[in-house]
Write a protein that holds these residues in place. Structure first.
Motif, PDB file in Angstrom:
ATOM      1  N   LEU A 104      -2.703   7.587  10.276  1.00 30.73           N
ATOM      2  CA  LEU A 104      -3.623   7.633   9.144  1.00 30.73           C
ATOM      3  C   LEU A 104      -4.609   8.779   9.352  1.00 30.73           C
ATOM      4  O   LEU A 104      -5.290   8.833  10.383  1.00 30.73           O
ATOM      5  N   VAL A 105      -4.670   9.700   8.376  1.00 24.42           N
ATOM      6  CA  VAL A 105      -5.534  10.871   8.527  1.00 24.42           C
ATOM      7  C   VAL A 105      -6.582  11.012   7.433  1.00 24.42           C
ATOM      8  O   VAL A 105      -7.476  11.840   7.537  1.00 24.42           O
ATOM      9  N   GLY A 106      -6.485  10.196   6.360  1.00 22.47           N
ATOM     10  CA  GLY A 106      -7.473  10.329   5.300  1.00 22.47           C
ATOM     11  C   GLY A 106      -7.130   9.493   4.092  1.00 22.47           C
ATOM     12  O   GLY A 106      -6.278   8.608   4.140  1.00 22.47           O
ATOM     13  N   VAL A 107      -7.827   9.791   3.008  1.00 26.37           N
ATOM     14  CA  VAL A 107      -7.605   9.129   1.727  1.00 26.37           C
ATOM     15  C   VAL A 107      -7.756  10.180   0.637  1.00 26.37           C
ATOM     16  O   VAL A 107      -8.550  11.113   0.766  1.00 26.37           O
ATOM     17  N   VAL A 108      -6.951  10.042  -0.421  1.00 25.36           N
ATOM     18  CA  VAL A 108      -7.000  10.998  -1.519  1.00 25.36           C
ATOM     19  C   VAL A 108      -6.999  10.228  -2.837  1.00 25.36           C
ATOM     20  O   VAL A 108      -6.372   9.174  -2.940  1.00 25.36           O
ATOM     21  N   THR A 109      -7.728  10.747  -3.817  1.00 26.79           N
ATOM     22  CA  THR A 109      -7.858  10.074  -5.106  1.00 26.79           C
ATOM     23  C   THR A 109      -7.657  11.064  -6.250  1.00 26.79           C
ATOM     24  O   THR A 109      -7.637  12.280  -6.044  1.00 26.79           O
ATOM     25  N   MET A 110      -7.552  10.505  -7.449  1.00 20.98           N
ATOM     26  CA  MET A 110      -7.469  11.352  -8.643  1.00 20.98           C
ATOM     27  C   MET A 110      -8.711  12.233  -8.750  1.00 20.98           C
ATOM     28  O   MET A 110      -8.620  13.368  -9.227  1.00 20.98           O
ATOM     29  N   SER A 123      -4.493   5.420  -8.579  1.00 20.44           N
ATOM     30  CA  SER A 123      -5.466   6.508  -8.628  1.00 20.44           C
ATOM     31  C   SER A 123      -5.962   6.919  -7.247  1.00 20.44           C
ATOM     32  O   SER A 123      -6.878   7.713  -7.126  1.00 20.44           O
ATOM     33  N   GLY A 124      -5.340   6.387  -6.202  1.00 22.29           N
ATOM     34  CA  GLY A 124      -5.729   6.758  -4.860  1.00 22.29           C
ATOM     35  C   GLY A 124      -4.766   6.180  -3.843  1.00 22.29           C
ATOM     36  O   GLY A 124      -4.046   5.219  -4.137  1.00 22.29           O
ATOM     37  N   ALA A 125      -4.750   6.799  -2.656  1.00 21.39           N
ATOM     38  CA  ALA A 125      -3.851   6.328  -1.603  1.00 21.39           C
ATOM     39  C   ALA A 125      -4.343   6.819  -0.247  1.00 21.39           C
ATOM     40  O   ALA A 125      -4.965   7.882  -0.152  1.00 21.39           O
ATOM     41  N   PRO A 126      -4.033   6.049   0.800  1.00 23.63           N
ATOM     42  CA  PRO A 126      -4.293   6.568   2.143  1.00 23.63           C
ATOM     43  C   PRO A 126      -3.326   7.712   2.413  1.00 23.63           C
ATOM     44  O   PRO A 126      -2.243   7.769   1.833  1.00 23.63           O
ATOM     45  N   VAL A 127      -3.728   8.615   3.280  1.00 24.90           N
ATOM     46  CA  VAL A 127      -2.914   9.781   3.592  1.00 24.90           C
ATOM     47  C   VAL A 127      -2.460   9.676   5.048  1.00 24.90           C
ATOM     48  O   VAL A 127      -3.266   9.412   5.936  1.00 24.90           O
ATOM     49  N   GLU A 156       2.186  13.688  -9.471  1.00 27.29           N
ATOM     50  CA  GLU A 156       3.368  12.991  -9.980  1.00 27.29           C
ATOM     51  C   GLU A 156       3.511  11.606  -9.347  1.00 27.29           C
ATOM     52  O   GLU A 156       3.865  10.640 -10.023  1.00 27.29           O
ATOM     53  N   PHE A 157       3.228  11.498  -8.050  1.00 24.05           N
ATOM     54  CA  PHE A 157       3.284  10.229  -7.318  1.00 24.05           C
ATOM     55  C   PHE A 157       2.290   9.226  -7.904  1.00 24.05           C
ATOM     56  O   PHE A 157       2.625   8.062  -8.144  1.00 24.05           O
ATOM     57  N   PHE A 158       1.056   9.677  -8.149  1.00 22.27           N
ATOM     58  CA  PHE A 158       0.040   8.804  -8.745  1.00 22.27           C
ATOM     59  C   PHE A 158       0.484   8.326 -10.128  1.00 22.27           C
ATOM     60  O   PHE A 158       0.371   7.152 -10.456  1.00 22.27           O
ATOM     61  N   VAL A 176       0.855  -1.177   0.000  1.00 18.77           N
ATOM     62  CA  VAL A 176       0.000   0.000   0.000  1.00 18.77           C
ATOM     63  C   VAL A 176       0.897   1.234   0.000  1.00 18.77           C
ATOM     64  O   VAL A 176       1.647   1.467   0.940  1.00 18.77           O
ATOM     65  N   LEU A 177       0.832   1.989  -1.073  1.00 15.50           N
ATOM     66  CA  LEU A 177       1.604   3.225  -1.176  1.00 15.50           C
ATOM     67  C   LEU A 177       0.848   4.335  -0.453  1.00 15.50           C
ATOM     68  O   LEU A 177      -0.364   4.473  -0.616  1.00 15.50           O
ATOM     69  N   MET A 178       1.555   5.105   0.336  1.00 17.16           N
ATOM     70  CA  MET A 178       0.951   6.163   1.143  1.00 17.16           C
ATOM     71  C   MET A 178       1.347   7.542   0.620  1.00 17.16           C
ATOM     72  O   MET A 178       2.451   7.731   0.119  1.00 17.16           O
ATOM     73  N   ALA A 179       0.450   8.481   0.783  1.00 18.75           N
ATOM     74  CA  ALA A 179       0.731   9.882   0.476  1.00 18.75           C
ATOM     75  C   ALA A 179       0.821  10.639   1.796  1.00 18.75           C
ATOM     76  O   ALA A 179       0.179  10.253   2.781  1.00 18.75           O
TER      77      ALA A 179
END
Length: 157
Positions: free
Chosen positions: A48-54, A37-41, A29-31, A15-18
């Motif tokens: 863990l504070v959130g999730v972000v997507t394209m 197209s998404g990663a946990p933040v 650039e990371f995506f 699991v790749l994290m941002a």
């Protein structure tokens, strides 16, 4: 298809994290580099504070200059402790993706499922929440991710 499959049987373990402090440009650039197209933040303390997507990036990109300016003002007043004049803010709006952070566009709601959940339960939770990926956890720690691609690949076998 085996009907006794669990989340841990079909999940992607890596699991790749941002990081929440990354710029939106860096996130994009990371995506692209990792073809995701998404990663946990996570925060700087690795919590863990959130999730972000394209979709979050696209929503940011479609904001008006005024809305981007409000996000920039938020960054500089909250994190830097400074306020800039209108002319400086207008100049910075052109590079909003370099100055606004992941924290500003992410969702703080992270949907997780236990690693022992069966495939039907995984699909049900994803449908109920309208999401394309779900994080698999054991005792609150993320151990993997399941995307719609994982489910379709499993069904095709």
């Amino acid at each position: 298809m085996k009907t006794d499959l669990t989340a841990k049987d079909i999940m992607t373990k890596q699991v790749l994290m941002a990081y929440e402090g990354w710029s939106i440009k860096r996130l994009t650039e990371f995506f692209m580099k990792n073809s995701i197209s998404g990663a946990p933040v996570i925060a700087s303390d690795h919590s863990l504070v959130g999730v972000v997507t394209m979709s979050d990036i696209l929503a940011f990109e479609s904001k008006s200059l005024e809305e981007k300016g409000e996000l920039l003002e938020e960054v500089y007043s909250e994190f830097v402790g400074q306020h800039y004049d209108a002319q400086t803010m207008r100049a910075m709006m052109g590079k909003a993706d370099e100055n606004c952070t992941v924290n500003q566009i992410m969702s703080d709601s992270v949907i997780q499922i236990d690693s022992n959940a069966n495939l039907q339960e995984v699909a049900y939770v994803m449908l109920q929440h309208g999401i394309r990926r779900i994080f698999v956890s054991e005792h609150g720690i993320i151990k993997g991710v399941i995307s719609t691609h994982n489910i379709l690949t499993t069904m095709a076998k």
